[in-house]
Motif scaffolding. Structure first.
Motif, PDB file in Angstrom:
ATOM      1  N   HIS A  72      25.237 -19.212  -2.769  1.00 16.30           N
ATOM      2  CA  HIS A  72      24.428 -20.095  -3.609  1.00 16.30           C
ATOM      3  C   HIS A  72      24.585 -19.730  -5.091  1.00 16.30           C
ATOM      4  CE1 HIS A  72      20.965 -22.266  -5.177  1.00 16.30           C
ATOM      5  NE2 HIS A  72      20.419 -21.129  -5.565  1.00 16.30           N
ATOM      6  N   VAL A  73      24.490 -18.431  -5.393  1.00 18.99           N
ATOM      7  CA  VAL A  73      24.594 -18.002  -6.787  1.00 18.99           C
ATOM      8  C   VAL A  73      26.017 -18.210  -7.312  1.00 18.99           C
ATOM      9  CG1 VAL A  73      24.423 -16.024  -8.349  1.00 18.99           C
ATOM     10  CG2 VAL A  73      22.689 -16.363  -6.566  1.00 18.99           C
ATOM     11  N   ARG A  74      27.029 -17.888  -6.490  1.00 18.71           N
ATOM     12  CA  ARG A  74      28.419 -18.075  -6.909  1.00 18.71           C
ATOM     13  C   ARG A  74      28.729 -19.546  -7.196  1.00 18.71           C
ATOM     14  NH1 ARG A  74      31.879 -13.768  -6.130  1.00 18.71           N
ATOM     15  NH2 ARG A  74      31.009 -11.986  -4.990  1.00 18.71           N
ATOM     16  N   ASP A  75      28.017 -20.443  -6.515  1.00 22.96           N
ATOM     17  CA  ASP A  75      28.228 -21.872  -6.729  1.00 22.96           C
ATOM     18  C   ASP A  75      27.414 -22.406  -7.905  1.00 22.96           C
ATOM     19  OD1 ASP A  75      29.994 -21.996  -4.643  1.00 22.96           O
ATOM     20  OD2 ASP A  75      28.519 -22.699  -3.172  1.00 22.96           O
ATOM     21  N   GLY A  76      26.738 -21.513  -8.644  1.00 21.09           N
ATOM     22  CA  GLY A  76      26.009 -21.916  -9.844  1.00 21.09           C
ATOM     23  C   GLY A  76      24.514 -22.049  -9.657  1.00 21.09           C
ATOM     24  N   GLY A  77      24.002 -21.775  -8.471  1.00 15.27           N
ATOM     25  CA  GLY A  77      22.580 -21.922  -8.223  1.00 15.27           C
ATOM     26  C   GLY A  77      21.779 -20.694  -8.591  1.00 15.27           C
ATOM     27  N   TRP A  78      20.460 -20.863  -8.636  1.00 16.55           N
ATOM     28  CA  TRP A  78      19.560 -19.726  -8.881  1.00 16.55           C
ATOM     29  C   TRP A  78      18.168 -20.080  -8.346  1.00 16.55           C
ATOM     30  CZ3 TRP A  78      21.165 -15.030 -10.099  1.00 16.55           C
ATOM     31  CH2 TRP A  78      20.214 -14.058 -10.396  1.00 16.55           C
ATOM     32  N   ASP A  79      18.100 -20.349  -7.046  1.00 16.22           N
ATOM     33  CA  ASP A  79      16.847 -20.768  -6.418  1.00 16.22           C
ATOM     34  C   ASP A  79      16.523 -19.789  -5.290  1.00 16.22           C
ATOM     35  OD1 ASP A  79      14.724 -21.962  -5.117  1.00 16.22           O
ATOM     36  OD2 ASP A  79      15.609 -23.975  -5.134  1.00 16.22           O
ATOM     37  N   TRP A  80      15.443 -19.012  -5.458  1.00 10.00           N
ATOM     38  CA  TRP A  80      15.076 -17.998  -4.482  1.00 10.00           C
ATOM     39  C   TRP A  80      14.805 -18.600  -3.107  1.00 10.00           C
ATOM     40  CZ3 TRP A  80      10.443 -18.433  -1.986  1.00 10.00           C
ATOM     41  CH2 TRP A  80       9.479 -19.246  -2.571  1.00 10.00           C
ATOM     42  N   ARG A  81      14.461 -19.872  -3.066  1.00 10.24           N
ATOM     43  CA  ARG A  81      14.123 -20.502  -1.784  1.00 10.24           C
ATOM     44  C   ARG A  81      15.322 -20.640  -0.851  1.00 10.24           C
ATOM     45  NH1 ARG A  81      10.918 -25.307  -4.709  1.00 10.24           N
ATOM     46  NH2 ARG A  81      12.706 -24.938  -6.077  1.00 10.24           N
ATOM     47  N   THR A  82      16.510 -20.355  -1.377  1.00 15.34           N
ATOM     48  CA  THR A  82      17.700 -20.358  -0.530  1.00 15.34           C
ATOM     49  C   THR A  82      17.583 -19.329   0.600  1.00 15.34           C
ATOM     50  OG1 THR A  82      18.996 -20.963  -2.485  1.00 15.34           O
ATOM     51  CG2 THR A  82      20.228 -20.166  -0.583  1.00 15.34           C
ATOM     52  N   ILE A  83      16.708 -18.346   0.439  1.00 17.12           N
ATOM     53  CA  ILE A  83      16.545 -17.312   1.456  1.00 17.12           C
ATOM     54  C   ILE A  83      15.923 -17.865   2.738  1.00 17.12           C
ATOM     55  CG2 ILE A  83      14.225 -16.504   0.851  1.00 17.12           C
ATOM     56  CD1 ILE A  83      15.338 -13.622   1.154  1.00 17.12           C
ATOM     57  N   GLY A  84      15.361 -19.059   2.659  1.00 19.86           N
ATOM     58  CA  GLY A  84      14.866 -19.714   3.867  1.00 19.86           C
ATOM     59  C   GLY A  84      13.675 -19.010   4.485  1.00 19.86           C
ATOM     60  N   ASP A  85      13.687 -18.866   5.826  1.00 25.01           N
ATOM     61  CA  ASP A  85      12.525 -18.340   6.547  1.00 25.01           C
ATOM     62  C   ASP A  85      12.673 -16.866   6.896  1.00 25.01           C
ATOM     63  OD1 ASP A  85      14.548 -18.608   8.350  1.00 25.01           O
ATOM     64  OD2 ASP A  85      13.361 -19.588   9.906  1.00 25.01           O
ATOM     65  N   ALA A  86      13.254 -16.083   5.995  1.00 26.99           N
ATOM     66  CA  ALA A  86      13.416 -14.650   6.245  1.00 26.99           C
ATOM     67  C   ALA A  86      12.061 -14.008   6.531  1.00 26.99           C
ATOM     68  CB  ALA A  86      14.069 -13.979   5.041  1.00 26.99           C
ATOM     69  N   ARG A  87      12.032 -13.105   7.515  1.00 22.58           N
ATOM     70  CA  ARG A  87      10.792 -12.470   7.946  1.00 22.58           C
ATOM     71  C   ARG A  87      10.807 -10.978   7.618  1.00 22.58           C
ATOM     72  NH1 ARG A  87       8.012 -15.855  11.432  1.00 22.58           N
ATOM     73  NH2 ARG A  87       6.291 -14.485  10.848  1.00 22.58           N
ATOM     74  N   ARG A  88       9.608 -10.402   7.528  1.00 23.07           N
ATOM     75  CA  ARG A  88       9.466  -8.972   7.277  1.00 23.07           C
ATOM     76  C   ARG A  88      10.045  -8.178   8.445  1.00 23.07           C
ATOM     77  NH1 ARG A  88       3.545  -7.313   5.783  1.00 23.07           N
ATOM     78  NH2 ARG A  88       4.233  -8.252   3.813  1.00 23.07           N
ATOM     79  N   LEU A  89      10.744  -7.076   8.129  1.00 26.40           N
ATOM     80  CA  LEU A  89      11.347  -6.249   9.171  1.00 26.40           C
ATOM     81  C   LEU A  89      10.342  -5.312   9.820  1.00 26.40           C
ATOM     82  CD1 LEU A  89      14.751  -5.231   7.524  1.00 26.40           C
ATOM     83  CD2 LEU A  89      14.193  -7.254   8.880  1.00 26.40           C
TER      84      LEU A  89
END
Length: 337
Positions: A143-160
């Protein structure tokens, strides 16, 4: 095959035993034999053989006393029947499923492997693959390499912390993985019918006698067992359907432990939802669907590697050959039963 055929040339070392190193083209394990030559020295005459697939039948002409074998080359029953000079094979690997062990034993040929050289590296790589999946690092970087900068790209990541890590096979590497998962605050469960009763108490982890139960409760499952007739496709379609929806599967052991075609359907059902594979059935040839699958993270059988582990592996394999030549106890490798 890059060695002279059949007739053995006079040794440079006064009829010292012949030691052959077998590797496959492009594998890159033995670009030169400096490490092995330094260890073996005048104890044996060293020959490096790069064996293309279409010339595997010429292995019957090897005429070697000892073999150091890399995992991209297989030795079948025919090899042991026709190589009457062979005394022992040392696998430069943890696994030895590429050797017809029973056929070797029938000819009185010992087979060794080196299971204790890369424990830290494989365990670290296992955790790295999982963390990359859990934190969506591939998607975020793209996402960042393609020019983006949106933290929501992380999706539904859960706590470990508090999630469940299931270890299948609590040997050297499985144990190292369990300790690392515990350090992240994960609850560790394991399945290993061959491990000592009560080991779970000393480690502060939980044993599951039934593999299906482990699959049902685990948020991440990692494989750390050898490949044999009993473990081939240990995770088939039926077993993967037992996995917790949304779980991750990590395989840094042997590719054929996972039925790769069954995995395709399992990913669709999100049981598992994610797979991180350092080893794949049929490698280095991979199905096209796998290479481009958005729920799969791949590495090219690299978990074993660090500068230190690679030097240790090559040194231990060569040391084992020297011990065998000298009739000394073999301490640098383990005898395959």
């Amino acid at each position: 095959m890059s060695h002279p055929s059949a007739a053995r040339k006079p040794s440079l070392y006064h009829n010292a035993p012949m030691v052959a190193i077998l590797d496959a083209p492009g594998a890159g394990y033995v670009e030169n034999a400096e490490v092995e030559q330094r260890v073996i020295g005048s104890h044996g005459e060293l020959r490096t053989c790069i064996v293309p697939e279409h010339e595997r039948d010429r292995l019957q002409e090897l005429d070697a006393d000892y073999v150091i074998l890399w995992h991209r080359v297989s030795l079948d029953a025919d090899f042991f029947e026709k190589n009457r000079t062979c005394r022992a094979v040392v696998c430069a690997s943890v696994g030895y499923d590429h050797v017809a062990v029973e056929a070797a034993h029938a000819r009185g040929i010992a087979v060794y492997h080196v299971p204790h050289y890369g424990t830290e590296e494989v365990a670290d790589h296992t955790l790295a693959l999982f963390l990359a999946l859990a934190r969506r690092l591939g998607d975020l970087s793209g996402h960042v390499r393609d020019g983006g900068w949106d933290w929501r790209t992380i999706g539904d990541a859960r706590r470990l912390r508090g999630s469940v890590w299931g270890v299948i096979g609590l040997g050297r590497i499985g144990l190292a993985v369990a300790e690392r998962a515990k350090a992240f605050g994960m609850r560790v469960v394991f399945h290993d019918p061959y491990n000592h009763p009560g080991i779970e108490k000393s480690l502060g982890i939980e044993r599951h006698a039934d593999l299906n139960t482990l699959l049902e409760v685990s948020d991440a499952v990692s494989l750390h067992v050898p490949l044999d007739a009993g473990t081939r496709h240990l995770l088939d379609g039926e077993r993967m359907r037992r996995m917790k929806r949304g779980a991750a599967l990590i395989n840094t052991a042997r590719g054929a432990l996972v039925d790769i075609e069954a995995l395709k359907g399992a990913l669709t059902e999100e049981r598992p939802a994610w797979a991180a594979l350092d080893v794949v059935e049929g490698e280095p040839s991979l199905p096209d669907w796998l290479r481009g699958h958005p729920q799969v993270l791949l590495s090219p059988h690299a978990a074993f590697y660090s500068v230190e582990s690679f030097a240790e592996l090559r040194t231990r394999a060569a040391e084992a050959v020297v011990q065998l030549i000298n009739g000394a106890p073999v301490t640098s490798a383990i005898l395959v039963p």
